[in-house]
Design an enzyme around this catalytic site. Structure first.
Site, PDB file in Angstrom:
ATOM      1  N   GLU A 167       1.824  -0.058  -4.889  1.00 16.27           N
ATOM      2  CA  GLU A 167       0.557   0.569  -5.159  1.00 16.27           C
ATOM      3  C   GLU A 167       0.960   1.986  -5.738  1.00 16.27           C
ATOM      4  O   GLU A 167       1.523   2.874  -4.859  1.00 16.27           O
ATOM      5  CB  GLU A 167      -0.559   0.798  -4.224  1.00 16.27           C
ATOM      6  CG  GLU A 167      -1.542   1.555  -4.655  1.00 16.27           C
ATOM      7  CD  GLU A 167      -2.312   2.283  -3.587  1.00 16.27           C
ATOM      8  OE1 GLU A 167      -3.507   2.838  -3.586  1.00 16.27           O
ATOM      9  OE2 GLU A 167      -1.682   2.484  -2.348  1.00 16.27           O
ATOM     10  N   ASP A 180       0.723  -1.142   0.005  1.00 16.46           N
ATOM     11  CA  ASP A 180       0.165  -0.125  -0.019  1.00 16.46           C
ATOM     12  C   ASP A 180       0.833   1.405   0.062  1.00 16.46           C
ATOM     13  O   ASP A 180       1.842   1.411   0.605  1.00 16.46           O
ATOM     14  CB  ASP A 180      -0.936  -0.022   1.122  1.00 16.46           C
ATOM     15  CG  ASP A 180      -1.631   1.153   1.470  1.00 16.46           C
ATOM     16  OD1 ASP A 180      -2.695   1.364   0.513  1.00 16.46           O
ATOM     17  OD2 ASP A 180      -1.901   1.710   2.033  1.00 16.46           O
TER      18      ASP A 180
END
Length: 622
Positions: A377, A340
């Site tokens: 990401e 993330d």
């Protein structure tokens, strides 16, 4: 003067590693405009080296030249290009195309000779699941209304499956989705053609989305706990389905014991006490003000971790029992991590030494499981993370999602209007693709949408014709396709929270044609290696018309599409760069009339219609 034909791909037989560790490279050029000399330009010691290429064959309209590429021993990434000379001019070929002069180094072909992404990744079809909204497999583990208070949001609420989302309280409304439900749905996923699952965060967390982790060491009990993940892993393995977990290592929940903003844990946390054991895990801009802590995007519920702190690093990354390693071990044995906000992770504030943090994370993951997939990401352009030393691939927003959205939906990443013709679309794809090693391109995580975007069907006004084109691009473009849960049955929804609605398990409500389309494309991709591991070649990019090819050894798959609502007759697709395939074409998808004339494919395309053909190259030298 027309540009000469110069063809090179980073797949066999154009590019092959030899037993010596060197690479055999091949270049094909038009015999009718033969140069006086051809060179392979490389930098084995950071200095230019021009190696004359040998002419080894001539067939049809092409000459074939070869040379040996010597890797740069001082760097993991080796770069190279080609230079051709005539009496009055020169031309260069690099990863971005042909130019009349020496190109910028960032355009050169590149290969990482030390780090390779996992060899299993290009063969996958991923499916992204937001666990709380996918399927309630065991109501006994579902949260009950009022079970706890979610910070300022108040007591949590349990809602009936499929009940409308309240936009005022999206993170505290629970429908009961869990990992048991994911396990119960494996037959459905396998029938769809899915071979890998990406799960949004599953670790203990007070919210629905679970990006606010409270305990990295355990699966949230409301998702079924650790046992549910172990059971899912075992069942998925039996079907050949892989599992990718979400690593949220940039920040914690403000309810994490280390921080303990609300005093819900017995020991004082960093928020309450400057002498707390994990005070240095977070950054406070004013030591006297507990509310001055650094948080993600201004969200006070997400205090950012200092990944330069030894305790944090040991717990998440470096330690023998670090979280990054723990879930790669039995009984979970997950197949990799989606990182993330990978570009935001750093030491202190401002993502300092981000590259150092990601290299350490990659090293820990690969040391524990060499074939694990490390996926970052990034909503923006991600070239510097994709040279092989930090990430295997990125969620390919910049290099796929954004250009496809712009081309088919007329919106950019910020939902602002944008107009691209096919040439602009092709240039965007080329810019992103050409700056990273092709082995990493084949592992890029291509998607039309996710939990962070409006659903693609909503963006295009629920136009099924455009959705079919988008899915065709998703399953044929270099990289691995990922379906966001429910897209295959026609789910719609705007931005968060409406893109996170409950999956509708009543088949009577499904768009069966769309679901069949996804199953068909997954089957075609599975049957044709060129779509999984082949080179890429644009054939036509003009106005509303786009055509490209994927090539592997003697197999070629061609995609021709028309995004316009009106039909286009007599569309001419040049096939000269695909020697011999014109006489060996067969339809995979589509009912458009087509015909051949020499090296020209002529197609009559209906509005928002496409044709997918499979061909076989002939007389291709090794």
């Amino acid at each position: 003067m027309l540009e000469p034909t110069m063809i090179h791909h980073q797949v066999a037989p154009f590019f092959e590693r030899r037993a010596t560790g060197h690479y055999g490279v091949q270049l094909r050029m038009d015999a009718a405009d033969a140069p006086t000399a051809v060179f392979l330009r490389s930098e084995p010691d950071n200095e230019e080296r021009l190696v004359p290429m040998d002419l080894i064959a001539e067939y049809g309209r092409y000459r074939v030249y070869t040379a040996e590429l010597i890797p740069n021993p001082a760097a993991a990434v080796t770069v190279y290009a080609f230079k051709a000379l005539w009496a009055d001019r020169q031309c260069w070929l690099d990863a971005a195309g042909i130019s009349p002069r020496m190109p910028l180094g960032e355009r050169f072909f590149r290969v990482n000779t030390e780090e390779s992404p996992p060899d299993w990744v290009p063969d996958q079809v991923f499916y992204q699941i937001f666990p709380e909204r996918f399927r309630n497999g065991d109501p006994a583990v579902s949260p009950r209304s009022g079970a706890y208070v979610l910070r300022e949001d108040g007591p949590i609420r349990a809602k009936a499956w499929g009940e409308p989302i309240d936009p005022q309280h999206p993170n505290s409304e629970f429908y009961g989705g869990d990992l048991i439900g994911v396990r119960q749905s494996l037959d459905y996923l396998q029938d769809l053609g899915v071979t890998a699952i990406y799960l949004n965060p599953i670790f203990t967390s007070p919210s629905v989305h679970k990006y606010d982790t409270e305990d990295f060491a355990h699966v949230d009990p409301y998702l079924g706990g650790d046992a549910a993940l172990a059971d899912l892993r075992a069942a998925a393995t039996g079907r050949g389905i892989r599992i990718l977990l979400d690593a949220v290592f940039n920040h914690t929940s403000d309810t994490h014991p280390w921080f303990n903003r609300w005093g819900t844990h017995p020991d004082k946390g960093a928020y309450q006490d400057v002498a707390a054991p994990y005070r240095a895990a977070y950054t406070f801009h004013d030591a006297a003000d507990p509310d001055s802590y650094h948080c993600w995007q201004g969200s006070k519920v997400l205090p950012v971790l200092d990944l330069g702190d030894p305790q944090v690093r040991a717990y998440l990354i470096d330690g023998e029992h670090a979280i990054a390693r723990h879930w790669l071990r039995p009984p979970y044995c997950v197949d990799g991590w989606r990182i993330d906000v990978a570009h935001m992770m750093g030491e202190g504030t401002g993502a300092r030494h981000n590259d150092r943090v990601l290299r350490a994370l990659r090293l820990a993951i690969k040391d524990e499981s060499p074939r694990a997939y490390v996926l970052g990401e990034h909503f923006g352009e991600a070239t510097r993370w994709l040279q092989g030393d930090q990430e295997d691939a990125a969620m390919n927003y910049y290099g796929f999602s954004h250009p496809v959205r712009a081309f088919l939906a007329g919106q950019d990443v910020n939902y602002h209007p944008i107009t691209l013709d096919a040439a602009d679309f092709d240039q965007w794809l080329n810019d992103a693709r050409s700056r990273i090693p092709y082995a990493n391109q084949l592992c890029q995580f291509n998607l039309l949408g996710s939990h962070d975007t409006a659903r693609f069907l909503t963006l295009i006004g629920e136009d099924r014709g455009l959705m079919r084109l988008a899915l065709l691009l998703l399953f044929t473009y270099p990289g691995v396709p990922c379906i966001y849960y429910g897209d295959e049955i026609g789910m719609t929804g705007g931005n968060d929270p409406y893109n996170r609605a409950c999956f509708d398990w009543d088949p009577k409500h499904w768009d069966q044609d769309l679901r069949t389309w996804v199953r068909t494309l997954a089957g075609i991709r599975r049957a044709h290696p060129a779509l999984r591991r082949g080179a890429y070649q644009t054939l036509l990019a003009d106005g509303d018309l786009f055509a490209c090819a994927r090539i592997l050894e003697d197999e070629v798959v061609l995609l021709i599409l028309n995004r316009a609502a009106d039909p286009r007759s007599g569309v001419r697709i040049p096939l000269a760069v695909l020697p011999g395939c014109a006489a060996r074409l067969a339809v995979l998808v589509g009912e458009c009339p087509w015909g051949l004339g020499g090296d020209i494919l002529s197609v009559d395309l209906g509005g928002k219609e496409a044709l997918l053909l499979r061909g076989q190259l002939s007389d291709v030298p090794g």
